[in-house]
Design an enzyme around this catalytic site. Structure first.
Site, PDB file in Angstrom:
ATOM      1  CD  GLU A 299      -2.926   0.462  -0.180  1.00  0.00           C
ATOM      2  OE1 GLU A 299      -3.239  -0.695  -0.481  1.00  0.00           O
ATOM      3  OE2 GLU A 299      -3.192   1.441  -0.920  1.00  0.00           O
ATOM      4  CB  SER A 300       1.787   3.679  -2.640  1.00  0.00           C
ATOM      5  OG  SER A 300       0.492   4.167  -2.881  1.00  0.00           O
TER       6      SER A 300
ATOM      7  CB  CYS B 232       2.403  -2.902  -7.581  1.00  0.00           C
ATOM      8  SG  CYS B 232       0.614  -2.685  -7.679  1.00  0.00           S
TER       9      CYS B 232
ATOM     10  NE  ARG C 138      -2.529   5.071  -4.360  1.00  0.00           N
ATOM     11  CZ  ARG C 138      -3.093   5.107  -3.154  1.00  0.00           C
ATOM     12  NH1 ARG C 138      -3.412   6.257  -2.601  1.00  0.00           N
ATOM     13  NH2 ARG C 138      -3.347   3.991  -2.516  1.00  0.00           N
TER      14      ARG C 138
ATOM     15  CB  ILE D 149      -2.867  -7.003  -7.193  1.00  0.00           C
ATOM     16  CG1 ILE D 149      -2.602  -8.459  -7.616  1.00  0.00           C
ATOM     17  CG2 ILE D 149      -3.778  -6.962  -5.967  1.00  0.00           C
ATOM     18  CD1 ILE D 149      -1.718  -9.220  -6.656  1.00  0.00           C
ATOM     19  NE  ARG D 150      -6.005  -3.427  -3.552  1.00  0.00           N
ATOM     20  CZ  ARG D 150      -5.224  -2.665  -2.794  1.00  0.00           C
ATOM     21  NH1 ARG D 150      -5.372  -1.359  -2.810  1.00  0.00           N
ATOM     22  NH2 ARG D 150      -4.330  -3.200  -2.032  1.00  0.00           N
TER      23      ARG D 150
ATOM     24  CG  HIS E 201       2.407  -7.752  -7.967  1.00  0.00           C
ATOM     25  ND1 HIS E 201       2.964  -7.232  -6.826  1.00  0.00           N
ATOM     26  CD2 HIS E 201       1.280  -7.046  -8.188  1.00  0.00           C
ATOM     27  CE1 HIS E 201       2.204  -6.258  -6.364  1.00  0.00           C
ATOM     28  NE2 HIS E 201       1.173  -6.121  -7.173  1.00  0.00           N
TER      29      HIS E 201
ATOM     30  CD  GLU F 204       5.982  -9.312  -6.516  1.00  0.00           C
ATOM     31  OE1 GLU F 204       6.336  -9.020  -7.681  1.00  0.00           O
ATOM     32  OE2 GLU F 204       5.135  -8.645  -5.877  1.00  0.00           O
TER      33      GLU F 204
HETATM   34  N1  GLN Z   1      -3.221   0.053  -4.922  1.00  0.00           N
HETATM   35  C1  GLN Z   1      -1.985   0.063  -4.202  1.00  0.00           C
HETATM   36  C2  GLN Z   1      -1.505   1.489  -3.956  1.00  0.00           C
HETATM   37  O1  GLN Z   1      -2.089   2.388  -4.404  1.00  0.00           O
HETATM   38  C3  GLN Z   1      -0.907  -0.715  -4.936  1.00  0.00           C
HETATM   39  C4  GLN Z   1      -1.289  -2.160  -4.981  1.00  0.00           C
HETATM   40  C5  GLN Z   1      -0.130  -3.090  -5.037  1.00  0.00           C
HETATM   41  O2  GLN Z   1       1.017  -2.746  -4.743  1.00  0.00           O
HETATM   42  N2  GLN Z   1      -0.425  -4.321  -5.335  1.00  0.00           N
HETATM   43  O3  GLN Z   1      -0.522   1.663  -3.292  1.00  0.00           O
END
Ligand code: GLN
Length: 194
Positions: A47-48, A77, A103, A135-136, A172, A174
């Site tokens: 989560e940034s 990400c 984002r 992922i998001r 990702h 990884e």
């Molecule tokens: N949605 C997350 C963000 O805004 C990033 C998601 C992720 O790192 N998988 O930080």
């Protein structure tokens, strides 16, 4: 060669495991002083906003900017968001890469998806597409001069870029069994010059 993975929050273990599968000395980095002796650093997904808060609170920003001036850094990400010079709907933090990002760019219905990506710079990357796990994820909305786009979605959206020895992926690697992006990053780490 020793590569660190910033271990404040997010997907740390998977990056360490991939690096170790490539026989790379991989370390968790939990304090600023642990940057010493590293040749490269991965800023993982997560989560940034959370990672950003911890980076600010721990006085990481200047030391990380200094590290990135002469070492390879790869953000995945959330790591992409932290490395970007411009963040729509957010605040830039490290501002290492001359890219603008948005984002959570893919909306609620498709929070996660997988798409094969042609990537010329990785081994066999045109014949064997790389499994892009999103992922998001953020997306890159603009790039400056000197930034090479490495991968795009089928609709043209850029999702991986490199500027000198700074690498970023919205997806990702990884979380897949494919080691080619980690091997590519290791090559960037070995390069002495941008
Ligand atoms: N949605 C997350 C963000 O805004 C990033 C998601 C992720 O790192 N998988 O930080």
């Amino acid at each position: 060669m020793r590569i660190g993975v910033l271990a404040l929050q997010g997907g740390v273990r998977e990056h360490l495991a991939h690096l170790r599968r490539l026989a790379i000395d991989a370390r968790e980095v939990r304090t600023v002083s642990e940057l010493e002796g590293l040749q490269g650093l991965i800023v993982p997904g997560g989560e940034s906003t959370a990672i950003g808060r911890l980076l600010t609170a721990g006085d990481w920003v200047e030391p990380l900017r200094a590290f990135a001036r002469d070492h390879a850094v790869w953000g995945t990400c959330a790591g992409m968001i932290l490395m970007a010079r411009e963040v729509s709907g957010g605040r830039p933090l490290l501002a290492l890469l001359d890219i603008a990002v948005e984002r959570n760019a893919f909306g609620r219905q498709i929070e996660s998806f997988e798409e094969p990506l042609s990537v010329a710079e990785i081994e066999d990357g045109l014949e064997a597409p790389f499994p892009g796990v999103f992922i998001r994820a953020p997306r890159i909305t603009a790039v400056g001069e000197g930034v090479h786009i490495l991968a795009r979605l089928a609709d043209g959206t850029p999702v991986a870029a490199r500027q000198g020895r700074l690498l970023t992926t919205a997806f990702h690697p990884e979380l897949t069994p494919d080691l080619r992006f980690h091997a590519f990053f290791a090559d960037l780490v070995r390069r002495r010059r941008p």
